[in-house]
Design an enzyme around this catalytic site. Structure first.
Site, short mmCIF file in Angstrom:
data_model
loop_
_atom_site.label_atom_id
_atom_site.label_comp_id
_atom_site.label_asym_id
_atom_site.label_seq_id
_atom_site.Cartn_x
_atom_site.Cartn_y
_atom_site.Cartn_z
N ARG A 224 12.03 40.39 40.89
CA ARG A 224 11.04 41.44 40.58
C ARG A 224 9.63 40.98 40.97
O ARG A 224 8.82 41.76 41.47
CB ARG A 224 11.09 41.81 39.08
CG ARG A 224 12.29 42.70 38.73
CD ARG A 224 12.70 42.59 37.28
NE ARG A 224 11.73 43.09 36.32
CZ ARG A 224 11.74 42.77 35.02
NH1 ARG A 224 12.66 41.94 34.53
NH2 ARG A 224 10.83 43.28 34.21
N ARG B 165 17.01 43.46 27.48
CA ARG B 165 16.82 44.34 28.65
C ARG B 165 17.57 43.71 29.83
O ARG B 165 17.37 42.53 30.12
CB ARG B 165 15.32 44.50 28.94
CG ARG B 165 15.01 45.84 29.58
CD ARG B 165 13.53 46.06 29.72
NE ARG B 165 13.13 46.00 31.12
CZ ARG B 165 11.91 46.25 31.56
NH1 ARG B 165 10.96 46.58 30.71
NH2 ARG B 165 11.63 46.17 32.84
N LYS C 198 1.75 45.71 31.10
CA LYS C 198 1.43 47.11 31.39
C LYS C 198 1.81 48.00 30.20
O LYS C 198 1.01 48.81 29.73
CB LYS C 198 2.16 47.60 32.65
CG LYS C 198 1.80 46.81 33.91
CD LYS C 198 2.49 47.36 35.14
CE LYS C 198 4.00 47.24 35.16
NZ LYS C 198 4.52 45.86 35.14
N ARG D 81 11.65 38.04 25.92
CA ARG D 81 11.99 39.43 25.60
C ARG D 81 13.48 39.68 25.84
O ARG D 81 14.13 40.37 25.06
CB ARG D 81 11.16 40.41 26.45
CG ARG D 81 11.41 41.85 26.05
CD ARG D 81 10.56 42.82 26.85
NE ARG D 81 10.93 42.80 28.27
CZ ARG D 81 10.26 43.48 29.20
NH1 ARG D 81 9.21 44.20 28.88
NH2 ARG D 81 10.65 43.42 30.47
N ARG E 295 4.22 52.48 42.86
CA ARG E 295 4.63 51.11 43.10
C ARG E 295 4.74 50.80 44.59
O ARG E 295 5.09 49.67 44.95
CB ARG E 295 6.01 50.92 42.48
CG ARG E 295 6.05 49.88 41.39
CD ARG E 295 7.43 49.94 40.80
NE ARG E 295 7.74 48.78 40.02
CZ ARG E 295 7.67 48.75 38.71
NH1 ARG E 295 7.27 49.78 38.01
NH2 ARG E 295 8.02 47.66 38.08
P1 AP5 Z 1 5.10 44.40 28.71
O1 AP5 Z 1 3.92 45.03 28.08
O2 AP5 Z 1 6.44 45.02 28.51
O3 AP5 Z 1 4.84 44.19 30.28
P2 AP5 Z 1 5.15 45.13 31.49
O4 AP5 Z 1 4.12 44.82 32.52
O5 AP5 Z 1 5.30 46.54 31.04
O6 AP5 Z 1 6.55 44.51 31.92
P3 AP5 Z 1 7.88 45.22 32.41
O7 AP5 Z 1 8.93 44.17 32.37
O8 AP5 Z 1 8.12 46.50 31.70
O9 AP5 Z 1 7.46 45.50 33.91
P4 AP5 Z 1 8.27 45.97 35.12
O10 AP5 Z 1 7.21 46.43 36.05
O11 AP5 Z 1 9.17 44.93 35.65
O12 AP5 Z 1 9.24 47.09 34.53
P5 AP5 Z 1 9.32 48.66 34.65
O13 AP5 Z 1 9.96 49.14 33.42
O14 AP5 Z 1 8.05 49.25 35.08
O15 AP5 Z 1 5.15 42.89 28.27
C1 AP5 Z 1 6.22 42.04 28.63
C2 AP5 Z 1 6.54 41.08 27.47
O16 AP5 Z 1 5.41 40.24 27.26
C3 AP5 Z 1 6.78 41.82 26.14
O17 AP5 Z 1 7.74 41.10 25.40
C4 AP5 Z 1 5.40 41.76 25.46
O18 AP5 Z 1 5.50 41.79 24.06
C5 AP5 Z 1 4.84 40.44 25.97
N1 AP5 Z 1 3.38 40.48 26.13
C6 AP5 Z 1 2.60 41.54 26.50
N2 AP5 Z 1 1.30 41.17 26.56
C7 AP5 Z 1 1.27 39.85 26.21
C8 AP5 Z 1 0.20 38.91 26.10
N3 AP5 Z 1 -1.10 39.24 26.34
N4 AP5 Z 1 0.52 37.63 25.72
C9 AP5 Z 1 1.81 37.28 25.49
N5 AP5 Z 1 2.87 38.14 25.58
C10 AP5 Z 1 2.59 39.40 25.95
O19 AP5 Z 1 10.36 48.83 35.85
C11 AP5 Z 1 11.70 48.37 35.74
C12 AP5 Z 1 12.44 48.67 37.04
O20 AP5 Z 1 12.52 50.08 37.24
C13 AP5 Z 1 11.79 48.13 38.32
O21 AP5 Z 1 12.15 46.78 38.58
C14 AP5 Z 1 12.38 49.09 39.37
O22 AP5 Z 1 13.71 48.76 39.67
C15 AP5 Z 1 12.40 50.42 38.61
N6 AP5 Z 1 11.15 51.18 38.78
C16 AP5 Z 1 10.25 51.51 37.79
N7 AP5 Z 1 9.24 52.23 38.29
C17 AP5 Z 1 9.48 52.36 39.62
C18 AP5 Z 1 8.78 52.98 40.68
N8 AP5 Z 1 7.60 53.63 40.46
N9 AP5 Z 1 9.31 52.90 41.93
C19 AP5 Z 1 10.49 52.29 42.16
N10 AP5 Z 1 11.21 51.67 41.20
C20 AP5 Z 1 10.71 51.71 39.93
MG MG Z 2 6.86 47.93 31.05
#
Ligand code: AP5
Ligand code: MG
Length: 192
Positions: A150, A139, A20, A133, A94
């Site tokens: 997750r 992280r 994402k 990562r 979410r």
């Molecule tokens: P990346 O692009 O970072 O993927 P991502 O989908 O953004 O992954 P996240 O880990 O950020 O998702 P998340 O939903 O768990 O975290 P968030 O911060 O939203 O890619 C991941 C890795 O893969 C990177 O190293 C990248 O380089 C690599 N990669 C990318 N594309 C690739 C490809 N095509 N091939 C190979 N490698 C690739 O949320 C974190 C926490 O915050 C949640 O768990 C929750 O506790 C809280 N939170 C956030 N938003 C909310 C909400 N709206 N409501 C409630 N709680 C929330």
């Molecule tokens: Mg992310």
């Protein structure tokens, strides 16, 4: 060229590690959108040591979701003051209550969602991407136990959004495997 006077709202939905954030950066640049990532906002609160950040840290480290109330308080001010509304939403909404609140906020602004992309990646690829990562960036929620939680929280609490947006004819499924460039061109095809 993006027409930057018009409202344009894109959502990226997908499990942790689906790409994402990676795809948000590309799309935001190509279409002159501002990225709103609730995960990044929460991590900024944690880094600054705000009360919200201190309360959210244990929840995030366990891989659970922060409450809808806290999330909506955090994002409302970021969205309601915009004109035009040009947003790339990464990781928000979410839950169904978050999606309903977003619909009403955007409805008030006359800026309905244009596209929702669901990035699809299997669990083993997610675990491998995020452990990698975790070892590079440290992280704190990129540990195997939290990654697996997750994924399960995504399946239970966030996946219902896919049907919610499909019903509104906004959803495009995108295979999230392959290089980031390959995924970006699939999304681009979905925008055409
Ligand atoms: P990346 O692009 O970072 O993927 P991502 O989908 O953004 O992954 P996240 O880990 O950020 O998702 P998340 O939903 O768990 O975290 P968030 O911060 O939203 O890619 C991941 C890795 O893969 C990177 O190293 C990248 O380089 C690599 N990669 C990318 N594309 C690739 C490809 N095509 N091939 C190979 N490698 C690739 O949320 C974190 C926490 O915050 C949640 O768990 C929750 O506790 C809280 N939170 C956030 N938003 C909310 C909400 N709206 N409501 C409630 N709680 C929330
Ligand atoms: Mg992310």
């Amino acid at each position: 060229m993006a027409n930057t006077d018009t409202n344009f709202v894109i959502l990226l939905v997908g499990p942790p590690g689906a790409g994402k954030g990676t795809q948000a950066a590309r799309l935001a640049e190509a279409h002159e959108l501002e990225i709103l990532s609730t995960g990044e906002m929460l991590r900024a609160h944690i880094a600054e040591g705000t009360e919200l950040g201190n309360n959210a840290k244990a929840i995030i480290d366990a891989g659970e979701l922060v409450s809808d109330h806290i999330i909506l308080e955090m994002v409302r001010g970021e969205i309601e003051s915009r004109s035009p509304v040009r947003l790339l939403l990464d990781g928000f909404p979410r839950t169904i209550p978050q999606a309903e609140a977003l619909d009403s906020l955007l409805g008030e602004l006359g800026a309905p969602i244009n596209h929702v992309f669901e990035l699809k990646v299997d669990a083993e690829e997610i675990v491998s991407r995020l452990l990698q990562r975790g070892s590079e960036l440290g992280r704190s929620d990129d540990t195997e136990e939290t990654i697996r939680n997750r994924i399960s929280v995504y399946e239970q609490q966030t996946k219902p959004l896919v049907a919610y947006y499909a019903k509104q004819h906004l959803l495009t499924e995108v295979d999230g495997l392959g290089t980031p460039d390959a995924v970006a061109s699939r999304i681009k095809a979905g925008l055409a």
